[in-house]
Design an enzyme around this catalytic site. Structure first.
Site, PDB file in Angstrom:
ATOM      1  N   HIS A 124       1.038  -1.099  -0.044  1.00 56.62           N
ATOM      2  CA  HIS A 124      -0.032   0.127  -0.086  1.00 56.62           C
ATOM      3  C   HIS A 124       0.850   1.205   0.003  1.00 56.62           C
ATOM      4  CE1 HIS A 124      -1.993  -3.409   2.321  1.00 56.62           C
ATOM      5  NE2 HIS A 124      -3.144  -3.048   1.439  1.00 56.62           N
TER       6      HIS A 124
HETATM    7  S1  FES Z   1       1.764  -0.748   3.305  1.00 58.14           S
HETATM    8 FE1  FES Z   1       0.107  -1.947   3.885  1.00 58.14          FE
HETATM    9  S2  FES Z   1       1.127  -3.601   4.246  1.00 58.14           S
HETATM   10 FE2  FES Z   1       2.625  -2.307   4.121  1.00 58.14          FE
END
Ligand code: FES
Length: 186
Positions: free
Chosen positions: A151
């Site tokens: 993410h």
């Molecule tokens: S940014 Fe979501 S698991 Fe690493």
């Protein structure tokens, strides 16, 4: 073997030659993934693998070259052992701690040797993103540390979260120096 570079979904440039991880959730899945990926575990270990999985691991830091990162499996989670370059250490130390999402000095993320001094060259941490548990990629992201492509979390050269949804710095495991160059994790 030649190395290639690609851009991931977040526009990050990824060096294929260094992308030695896939991104796996924590727990049993991470352990299974580690085994199947053939992490460079064996050369650094001094005890039987079944003992290590349940308890502690000993790592000889003298075997980790500058700029190299070991990835160990400890109690089912990956542990990163990075021998940082002088540039990486300087970057970690110059940060205004008050500006960090999870304020911690670089020194606070290091464990002292028997003589009471820390060795800033060696950073030891649980290699799990504090957002949803993916495994970040080293030498990547906006802060030259680790990047989690699940993410888009960016960690600096001290493993501190700098940008993205992860709420906390990567965790420093319980470890001690049992000699000038050997640490015991767990
Ligand atoms: S940014 Fe979501 S698991 Fe690493």
């Amino acid at each position: 073997m030649s190395e290639t570079q690609t851009a991931d979904a977040h526009g990050e440039t990824i060096d294929e030659g260094k992308r030695d991880f896939i991104y796996i959730a924590t727990g049993a899945a991470a352990a299974a993934g580690a085994a199947s990926l053939g992490w460079p575990l064996v050369a650094q270990m001094g005890k039987a693998a079944d003992t290590l999985a349940a308890g502690s691991i000993e790592i000889n830091l003298a075997n980790v070259a500058e700029g190299q990162q070991l990835k160990m499996l400890w109690r089912g989670v990956p542990v990163f052992v990075r021998h940082r370059t002088a540039k990486e250490i300087a970057e970690a130390e110059k940060v205004n701690v008050d500006s960090l999402p999870d304020p911690e000095t670089d020194d606070a993320r290091l464990v002292a040797k028997p003589d009471g001094k820390v060795d800033p060259r060696f950073l030891v941490m649980v290699g799990v993103c504090t957002h949803f548990g993916c495994i970040p990629v080293g030498e990547a992201g906006d802060f030259d540390g680790w990047y989690c492509p699940c993410h888009g979390s960016h960690y600096d050269t001290s493993g501190r979260i700098r940008k993205g949804p992860a709420p906390k710095n990567m965790v420093i495991p319980d470890y001690t120096y049992i000699s000038d160059t050997v640490i015991k994790v767990g």
